[in-house]
Design a protein around this motif. Structure first.
Motif, PDB file in Angstrom:
ATOM      1  N   ALA A 183       0.605  -1.750   0.560  1.00 27.64           N
ATOM      2  CA  ALA A 183       0.181   0.004  -0.136  1.00 27.64           C
ATOM      3  C   ALA A 183       1.257   1.334   0.022  1.00 27.64           C
ATOM      4  O   ALA A 183       0.236   2.733  -0.211  1.00 27.64           O
ATOM      5  N   HIS A 188      -4.855  -1.521   5.712  1.00 24.24           N
ATOM      6  CA  HIS A 188      -5.891  -0.666   5.466  1.00 24.24           C
ATOM      7  C   HIS A 188      -6.780  -1.133   4.254  1.00 24.24           C
ATOM      8  O   HIS A 188      -7.911  -1.030   4.325  1.00 24.24           O
ATOM      9  N   TYR A 189      -5.994  -1.409   3.166  1.00 27.06           N
ATOM     10  CA  TYR A 189      -6.296  -2.178   2.355  1.00 27.06           C
ATOM     11  C   TYR A 189      -6.869  -3.668   2.374  1.00 27.06           C
ATOM     12  O   TYR A 189      -8.513  -3.671   1.922  1.00 27.06           O
ATOM     13  N   GLU A 213     -11.056  -4.104   1.626  1.00 25.43           N
ATOM     14  CA  GLU A 213     -11.482  -5.322  -0.400  1.00 25.43           C
ATOM     15  C   GLU A 213     -11.820  -6.298   1.695  1.00 25.43           C
ATOM     16  O   GLU A 213     -13.194  -6.980   0.882  1.00 25.43           O
ATOM     17  N   ALA A 246      -6.659  -9.855  -0.507  1.00 22.79           N
ATOM     18  CA  ALA A 246      -4.944  -9.481  -0.618  1.00 22.79           C
ATOM     19  C   ALA A 246      -4.007 -10.043  -0.584  1.00 22.79           C
ATOM     20  O   ALA A 246      -3.444 -10.471   0.285  1.00 22.79           O
ATOM     21  N   ARG A 259      -5.146  -1.066  -8.509  1.00 27.24           N
ATOM     22  CA  ARG A 259      -6.412  -1.801  -8.072  1.00 27.24           C
ATOM     23  C   ARG A 259      -5.805  -1.427  -6.658  1.00 27.24           C
ATOM     24  O   ARG A 259      -6.632  -0.271  -5.547  1.00 27.24           O
ATOM     25  N   ILE A 260      -4.684  -1.544  -5.828  1.00 30.45           N
ATOM     26  CA  ILE A 260      -5.151  -0.309  -4.459  1.00 30.45           C
ATOM     27  C   ILE A 260      -4.910   1.294  -4.166  1.00 30.45           C
ATOM     28  O   ILE A 260      -5.457   1.013  -3.835  1.00 30.45           O
ATOM     29  N   ALA A 293      -8.507   1.522  -4.933  1.00 28.96           N
ATOM     30  CA  ALA A 293      -9.490   1.797  -3.633  1.00 28.96           C
ATOM     31  C   ALA A 293      -9.299   2.673  -2.672  1.00 28.96           C
ATOM     32  O   ALA A 293     -10.413   3.221  -1.973  1.00 28.96           O
ATOM     33  N   PHE A 294      -7.962   3.380  -2.391  1.00 28.31           N
ATOM     34  CA  PHE A 294      -8.004   4.334  -2.381  1.00 28.31           C
ATOM     35  C   PHE A 294      -8.254   5.432  -2.199  1.00 28.31           C
ATOM     36  O   PHE A 294      -8.797   6.730  -1.554  1.00 28.31           O
TER      37      PHE A 294
END
Length: 329
Positions: A103, A158-159, A163, A223, A303-304, A307-308
């Motif tokens: 991340a 966090h990720y 998810e 993840a 993707r990370i 997502a953030f």
């Protein structure tokens, strides 16, 4: 220009990061073999206490011996977390970074850092997890709705949480986030101040063995949890042969750790301040397989980042494919 922090930090924290990075700019190493100072090219490597493979190379003087014939002078610089380490890379105070969680690079890139990916460790999805206390009634992620969950903001944990919540039909808005570093997270978890804690090894192994924490869900099918190695782009462009040798030695170090689990745990435990049994449990879940950066790992980086940015945590959208990638010969 200094890299602005991607996450909110206090003025004193940011000044401490910059002071640490600035102090590195003039650092000079003492190589294992004589290197004439006037001719030496510095190689400044940043690491954390958890940087197992890089620390192994440091403890054995491997890079000093390997690179001295090339007139490379190696120096080592410890950081407490990944974001300030990458900031030091960006402002020219470091040349190479040890591994950081998956991340971390998107945050640095979102803030404008000029970084080159040069290696990954293959996925270790079970090396991070959402845990609850052993007597907790919670058995499913969906039961976290409305509850306070602790995790480090912007970390791989966090990720994982984002998810896992998504797969359970929830979002971050359905829980009460508690942004906590590992030390504070452990205290809040054991005191009952949070219902669940999202954390990674070796902290995960420690809370399991010492407090009986129960894994609610790990990163399996959620993840991948790769570790990334990065370089300052100017250094990567000027010295690809140095990256080649560092890459090869990291591969050898990873193979040694997996083939010698007891010795590796005994060696690393004092630096981490943990029992060797805890370190061994953490190492069992970590792949330590150093490989070239591939399209799959970069796709997950995207993707990370998405997502953030979708959760309005990143300051802007990041296009991972625009970042340079060094590949071994």
């Amino acid at each position: 220009m200094p890299l602005p922090p991607a996450l909110p930090v206090s003025g004193s924290t940011r000044r401490r990061w910059l002071a640490q990075a600035a102090a590195l700019t003039g650092a000079v190493a003492l190589p294992a073999a004589p290197v004439r100072a006037a001719e030496a090219t510095p190689l400044r490597i940043g690491y954390q206490k958890s940087s197992t493979l890089t620390l192994l190379l440091k403890s054995r003087g491997v890079l000093e011996q390997a690179l001295a014939p090339r007139q490379i002078a190696v120096s080592w610089h410890e950081f407490t977390s990944g974001l300030p380490l990458l900031e030091a890379l960006n402002i020219g105070a470091l040349d190479l970074s040890a591994d950081v969680a998956d991340a971390v690079p998107p945050f640095a890139l979102a803030a404008g850092a000029k970084l080159t990916y040069y290696a990954i460790e293959t996925p270790s999805p079970t090396a991070q997890a959402i845990v609850v206390r052993k007597d907790s009634p919670i058995t499913r992620v969906a039961q976290l709705k409305g509850r306070k969950v602790g995790f480090a903001k912007g970390a791989g944990a966090h990720y994982l949480l984002l998810e896992a919540l998504s797969q359970a039909g929830l979002s971050i808005r359905d829980i009460e986030p508690a942004y906590l570093n590992p030390a504070d997270g452990r205290s809040a978890f054991e005191n009952g101040a949070i219902a669940a804690w999202v954390v990674w090894d070796p902290f995960l192994a420690a809370v399991q063995r010492q407090s009986g924490a129960r894994i609610l869900v790990d990163g399996t099918r959620i993840a991948a949890y790769r570790r990334f190695y990065l370089a300052a782009t100017p250094f990567a462009q000027r010295h690809p042969e140095v990256l080649q040798r560092v890459y090869e030695e990291l591969q050898r170090a990873g193979e040694w750790v997996k083939k010698n689990p007891a010795a590796a745990a005994d060696w690393h435990a004092p630096a981490l301040g943990l029992d060797a049994a805890i370190v061994a449990a953490a190492n069992e879940r970590r792949s330590y397989a150093v490989r070239p950066v591939d399209t799959e790992s970069l796709a997950e980086q995207q993707r990370i980042a998405d997502a953030f940015s979708g959760a309005q945590i990143l300051p802007r959208r990041v296009a991972i494919q625009e970042s340079p990638v060094w590949r071994p010969a």
